[in-house]
Scaffold this motif. Structure first.
Motif, PDB file in Angstrom:
ATOM      1  N   TRP A  53       3.264  -8.019 -61.496  1.00 10.98           N
ATOM      2  CA  TRP A  53       2.683  -8.756 -60.362  1.00 10.98           C
ATOM      3  C   TRP A  53       1.162  -8.679 -60.304  1.00 10.98           C
ATOM      4  CZ3 TRP A  53      -0.187  -5.546 -57.373  1.00 10.98           C
ATOM      5  CH2 TRP A  53       0.160  -4.184 -57.337  1.00 10.98           C
ATOM      6  N   GLN A  54       0.574  -7.817 -61.117  1.00  9.22           N
ATOM      7  CA  GLN A  54      -0.860  -7.574 -60.976  1.00  9.22           C
ATOM      8  C   GLN A  54      -1.709  -8.794 -61.351  1.00  9.22           C
ATOM      9  OE1 GLN A  54       1.366  -5.399 -61.834  1.00  9.22           O
ATOM     10  NE2 GLN A  54       0.823  -3.333 -61.200  1.00  9.22           N
ATOM     11  N   LEU A  55      -1.355  -9.490 -62.441  1.00  4.09           N
ATOM     12  CA  LEU A  55      -2.158 -10.656 -62.827  1.00  4.09           C
ATOM     13  C   LEU A  55      -2.048 -11.779 -61.789  1.00  4.09           C
ATOM     14  CD1 LEU A  55      -4.072 -12.123 -64.742  1.00  4.09           C
ATOM     15  CD2 LEU A  55      -2.073 -12.856 -66.067  1.00  4.09           C
ATOM     16  N   PRO A  56      -0.821 -12.137 -61.342  1.00  5.03           N
ATOM     17  CA  PRO A  56      -0.743 -13.147 -60.273  1.00  5.03           C
ATOM     18  C   PRO A  56      -1.572 -12.748 -59.054  1.00  5.03           C
ATOM     19  CG  PRO A  56       1.464 -12.662 -61.127  1.00  5.03           C
ATOM     20  CD  PRO A  56       0.510 -11.750 -61.853  1.00  5.03           C
ATOM     21  N   ALA A  57      -1.502 -11.484 -58.664  1.00 11.23           N
ATOM     22  CA  ALA A  57      -2.261 -11.028 -57.482  1.00 11.23           C
ATOM     23  C   ALA A  57      -3.767 -11.120 -57.733  1.00 11.23           C
ATOM     24  CB  ALA A  57      -1.865  -9.591 -57.134  1.00 11.23           C
ATOM     25  N   ALA A  58      -4.187 -10.794 -58.946  1.00  8.68           N
ATOM     26  CA  ALA A  58      -5.626 -10.827 -59.253  1.00  8.68           C
ATOM     27  C   ALA A  58      -6.136 -12.265 -59.243  1.00  8.68           C
ATOM     28  CB  ALA A  58      -5.875 -10.192 -60.619  1.00  8.68           C
ATOM     29  N   LEU A  59      -5.364 -13.192 -59.819  1.00  6.60           N
ATOM     30  CA  LEU A  59      -5.797 -14.599 -59.846  1.00  6.60           C
ATOM     31  C   LEU A  59      -5.877 -15.143 -58.416  1.00  6.60           C
ATOM     32  CD1 LEU A  59      -3.709 -15.868 -62.917  1.00  6.60           C
ATOM     33  CD2 LEU A  59      -6.188 -15.469 -62.849  1.00  6.60           C
ATOM     34  N   GLU A  60      -4.893 -14.761 -57.616  1.00  6.48           N
ATOM     35  CA  GLU A  60      -4.880 -15.194 -56.219  1.00  6.48           C
ATOM     36  C   GLU A  60      -6.147 -14.701 -55.505  1.00  6.48           C
ATOM     37  OE1 GLU A  60      -2.528 -17.440 -55.563  1.00  6.48           O
ATOM     38  OE2 GLU A  60      -3.969 -17.605 -53.897  1.00  6.48           O
ATOM     39  N   ARG A  61      -6.492 -13.476 -55.776  1.00  9.73           N
ATOM     40  CA  ARG A  61      -7.687 -12.855 -55.198  1.00  9.73           C
ATOM     41  C   ARG A  61      -8.953 -13.625 -55.605  1.00  9.73           C
ATOM     42  NH1 ARG A  61      -7.054  -8.584 -51.554  1.00  9.73           N
ATOM     43  NH2 ARG A  61      -9.215  -8.092 -51.054  1.00  9.73           N
ATOM     44  N   LEU A  62      -9.034 -13.948 -56.903  1.00 10.48           N
ATOM     45  CA  LEU A  62     -10.236 -14.624 -57.414  1.00 10.48           C
ATOM     46  C   LEU A  62     -10.345 -16.041 -56.859  1.00 10.48           C
ATOM     47  CD1 LEU A  62     -10.192 -13.306 -61.103  1.00 10.48           C
ATOM     48  CD2 LEU A  62     -11.688 -12.581 -59.224  1.00 10.48           C
ATOM     49  N   ARG A  63      -9.185 -16.684 -56.585  1.00  2.51           N
ATOM     50  CA  ARG A  63      -9.199 -18.050 -56.037  1.00  2.51           C
ATOM     51  C   ARG A  63      -9.839 -18.094 -54.652  1.00  2.51           C
ATOM     52  NH1 ARG A  63      -3.404 -18.366 -58.244  1.00  2.51           N
ATOM     53  NH2 ARG A  63      -3.731 -19.305 -60.280  1.00  2.51           N
ATOM     54  N   ARG A  64      -9.866 -16.954 -53.964  1.00  2.00           N
ATOM     55  CA  ARG A  64     -10.519 -16.916 -52.641  1.00  2.00           C
ATOM     56  C   ARG A  64     -12.028 -17.122 -52.760  1.00  2.00           C
ATOM     57  NH1 ARG A  64      -8.206 -11.413 -49.859  1.00  2.00           N
ATOM     58  NH2 ARG A  64      -5.999 -11.770 -50.288  1.00  2.00           N
ATOM     59  N   HIS A  65     -12.568 -16.733 -53.917  1.00  2.00           N
ATOM     60  CA  HIS A  65     -14.032 -16.721 -54.047  1.00  2.00           C
ATOM     61  C   HIS A  65     -14.578 -17.829 -54.939  1.00  2.00           C
ATOM     62  CE1 HIS A  65     -13.748 -12.726 -52.310  1.00  2.00           C
ATOM     63  NE2 HIS A  65     -12.923 -12.372 -53.265  1.00  2.00           N
ATOM     64  N   LEU A  66     -13.744 -18.316 -55.852  1.00  4.82           N
ATOM     65  CA  LEU A  66     -14.264 -19.199 -56.909  1.00  4.82           C
ATOM     66  C   LEU A  66     -13.675 -20.595 -56.804  1.00  4.82           C
ATOM     67  CD1 LEU A  66     -13.952 -16.601 -59.811  1.00  4.82           C
ATOM     68  CD2 LEU A  66     -16.097 -17.552 -58.928  1.00  4.82           C
ATOM     69  N   PRO A  67     -14.415 -21.617 -57.289  1.00  2.00           N
ATOM     70  CA  PRO A  67     -13.885 -22.981 -57.252  1.00  2.00           C
ATOM     71  C   PRO A  67     -12.579 -23.101 -58.047  1.00  2.00           C
ATOM     72  CG  PRO A  67     -16.210 -22.946 -57.948  1.00  2.00           C
ATOM     73  CD  PRO A  67     -15.757 -21.524 -57.878  1.00  2.00           C
ATOM     74  N   ALA A  68     -11.704 -23.985 -57.581  1.00  2.00           N
ATOM     75  CA  ALA A  68     -10.410 -24.195 -58.253  1.00  2.00           C
ATOM     76  C   ALA A  68     -10.604 -24.603 -59.701  1.00  2.00           C
ATOM     77  CB  ALA A  68      -9.618 -25.268 -57.503  1.00  2.00           C
ATOM     78  N   THR A  69     -11.722 -25.271 -59.972  1.00  2.69           N
ATOM     79  CA  THR A  69     -11.965 -25.799 -61.325  1.00  2.69           C
ATOM     80  C   THR A  69     -12.596 -24.770 -62.274  1.00  2.69           C
ATOM     81  OG1 THR A  69     -14.098 -26.560 -60.508  1.00  2.69           O
ATOM     82  CG2 THR A  69     -12.309 -28.185 -60.522  1.00  2.69           C
ATOM     83  N   THR A  70     -12.805 -23.546 -61.834  1.00  2.00           N
ATOM     84  CA  THR A  70     -13.448 -22.533 -62.683  1.00  2.00           C
ATOM     85  C   THR A  70     -12.721 -22.404 -64.028  1.00  2.00           C
ATOM     86  OG1 THR A  70     -14.090 -21.312 -60.698  1.00  2.00           O
ATOM     87  CG2 THR A  70     -14.147 -20.095 -62.790  1.00  2.00           C
ATOM     88  N   PRO A  71     -13.432 -22.635 -65.137  1.00  2.00           N
ATOM     89  CA  PRO A  71     -12.763 -22.503 -66.442  1.00  2.00           C
ATOM     90  C   PRO A  71     -12.197 -21.095 -66.631  1.00  2.00           C
ATOM     91  CG  PRO A  71     -14.868 -23.626 -66.691  1.00  2.00           C
ATOM     92  CD  PRO A  71     -14.812 -23.110 -65.274  1.00  2.00           C
ATOM     93  N   THR A  72     -10.976 -21.064 -67.146  1.00  2.00           N
ATOM     94  CA  THR A  72     -10.267 -19.798 -67.347  1.00  2.00           C
ATOM     95  C   THR A  72      -9.623 -19.832 -68.730  1.00  2.00           C
ATOM     96  OG1 THR A  72      -9.900 -19.588 -64.969  1.00  2.00           O
ATOM     97  CG2 THR A  72      -8.395 -18.358 -66.396  1.00  2.00           C
ATOM     98  N   VAL A  73      -9.798 -18.744 -69.471  1.00  3.86           N
ATOM     99  CA  VAL A  73      -9.343 -18.711 -70.868  1.00  3.86           C
ATOM    100  C   VAL A  73      -8.277 -17.624 -71.026  1.00  3.86           C
ATOM    101  CG1 VAL A  73     -10.070 -18.378 -73.265  1.00  3.86           C
ATOM    102  CG2 VAL A  73     -11.668 -19.382 -71.602  1.00  3.86           C
ATOM    103  N   PHE A  74      -7.172 -17.978 -71.669  1.00  2.00           N
ATOM    104  CA  PHE A  74      -6.164 -16.992 -72.060  1.00  2.00           C
ATOM    105  C   PHE A  74      -6.246 -16.868 -73.583  1.00  2.00           C
ATOM    106  CE2 PHE A  74      -2.915 -16.557 -68.460  1.00  2.00           C
ATOM    107  CZ  PHE A  74      -3.775 -17.039 -67.490  1.00  2.00           C
ATOM    108  N   GLY A  75      -6.693 -15.718 -74.050  1.00  7.39           N
ATOM    109  CA  GLY A  75      -6.770 -15.504 -75.499  1.00  7.39           C
ATOM    110  C   GLY A  75      -5.715 -14.497 -75.907  1.00  7.39           C
ATOM    111  N   ARG A  76      -4.711 -14.978 -76.627  1.00  9.40           N
ATOM    112  CA  ARG A  76      -3.605 -14.089 -76.988  1.00  9.40           C
ATOM    113  C   ARG A  76      -3.655 -13.724 -78.469  1.00  9.40           C
ATOM    114  NH1 ARG A  76       1.031 -13.820 -79.334  1.00  9.40           N
ATOM    115  NH2 ARG A  76       2.164 -11.994 -78.628  1.00  9.40           N
ATOM    116  N   ALA A  77      -3.543 -12.430 -78.761  1.00 10.71           N
ATOM    117  CA  ALA A  77      -3.446 -11.938 -80.141  1.00 10.71           C
ATOM    118  C   ALA A  77      -4.525 -12.535 -81.032  1.00 10.71           C
ATOM    119  CB  ALA A  77      -2.054 -12.228 -80.708  1.00 10.71           C
ATOM    120  N   VAL A  78      -5.726 -12.604 -80.517  1.00 12.97           N
ATOM    121  CA  VAL A  78      -6.818 -13.193 -81.297  1.00 12.97           C
ATOM    122  C   VAL A  78      -7.009 -12.395 -82.602  1.00 12.97           C
ATOM    123  CG1 VAL A  78      -8.607 -11.885 -80.056  1.00 12.97           C
ATOM    124  CG2 VAL A  78      -9.207 -14.034 -81.152  1.00 12.97           C
TER     125      VAL A  78
END
Ligand code: SAH
Length: 251
Positions: A173-198
């Motif tokens: 649950w930590q990542l969903p909660a963290a994203l929710e938290r960040l949405r309070r402060h940042l524009p909805a359009t803020t670019p977000t990158v998921f880099g997996r097993a780079v």
């Protein structure tokens, strides 16, 4: 015989991202200590003793490495990425601080490596082009309210945020909660990158927005970068969009 202890970062996965300094340390080692999947990335040779261990046993592993070095071995502790970023170098320092006085006299060297956030950032452009910070979302070693406080402060201060350890089976649950938290402060359009097993065969890089960011797209091998309000996306025909944070910020 005088032993040595080297803590080396073997990069995010790609052999080409192992620095020559790390390769030289591995070539001079008599013993390799580390989390099993990282030890498995070291080329075997006769005379090289491997000491793979479980995840989550950092302090025990650090103690084992220090004991071997004090017996005269040339020990290399391997970490993925950089050993100073949420990894073994701090665990070894903790053991040196609290352990036998003789450990302070050991010949200790820490060799940097390419940390995950740099490798992921390089894949998409320059999201870390202006002020940024890195946070581990793991609440194994700190209470969740501390993480929330730091997320709030980082977003409000205008930092681009790199999230290490975003999610695991034990921490769903930590990542969903963290994203929710960040949405309070940042524009909805803020670019977000998921880099997996780079840097590994199963690498996957996804660029989305903070609003659309789906925690299901992350696992233990994912590094998430959430932009600041200044971070921009530049579409390119025939190429993935560029994500970058301009070098200058407005007031
Ligand atoms: N010392 C490591 C970080 C260890 S914490 C470093 O400097 O990179 C473990 C976290 O690092 C993972 O949960 C993930 O968020 C990130 N990570 C490590 N290797 C990665 C890779 N190849 N691709 C994406 N993220 C990675």
């Amino acid at each position: 015989m005088t032993g040595t202890l080297t803590i080396a970062g073997i990069g995010p996965g790609d052999e080409a991202m192992v620095t020559p300094e790390v390769s030289a340390a591995l070539a001079a080692a008599t013993d390799i200590v580390g989390y099993a999947p990282y030890v498995a990335r070291v080329r075997r040779r006769t005379g090289l003793a491997l000491h793979p261990s479980d995840n989550r046993t950092e302090l025990k592993r650090a103690g084992e490495a220090l004991r071997l070095a004090s017996e005269g071995r040339h020990v290399v502790v391997v970490s993925s990425g950089d050993p100073g970023v949420f990894a073994m170098a701090a665990a070894v320092c903790e053991q040196i601080e609290s352990g036998p006085a003789a450990w302070r006299g050991l010949d200790l060297e820490i060799v940097p490596g390419v940390t995950a956030m740099l490798a992921v950032a390089a894949r998409v452009g320059a999201p870390l082009g202006h002020d940024f910070c890195a946070l581990s979302l793991s609440d194994n070693l700190k209470p969740w309210p501390v993480i929330e406080r730091r997320l709030d402060a980082a977003a409000q201060a205008g930092f681009v945020i790199a999230l290490y350890n975003p999610i695991s089976r034990a921490r769903p649950w930590q990542l969903p909660a963290a994203l929710e938290r960040l949405r309070r402060h940042l524009p909805a359009t803020t670019p977000t990158v998921f880099g997996r097993a780079v840097g590994r065969a199963d690498e996957n890089i996804a660029v989305t927005t903070l609003q659309a960011a789906d925690p299901a797209g992350a696992d233990m091998a994912t590094l998430v970068i959430v932009g600041s309000a200044e971070t921009r996306l530049v579409p390119r025909p025939g190429h993935a969009p560029l994500v970058y944070t301009p070098r200058s910020a407005s007031a």
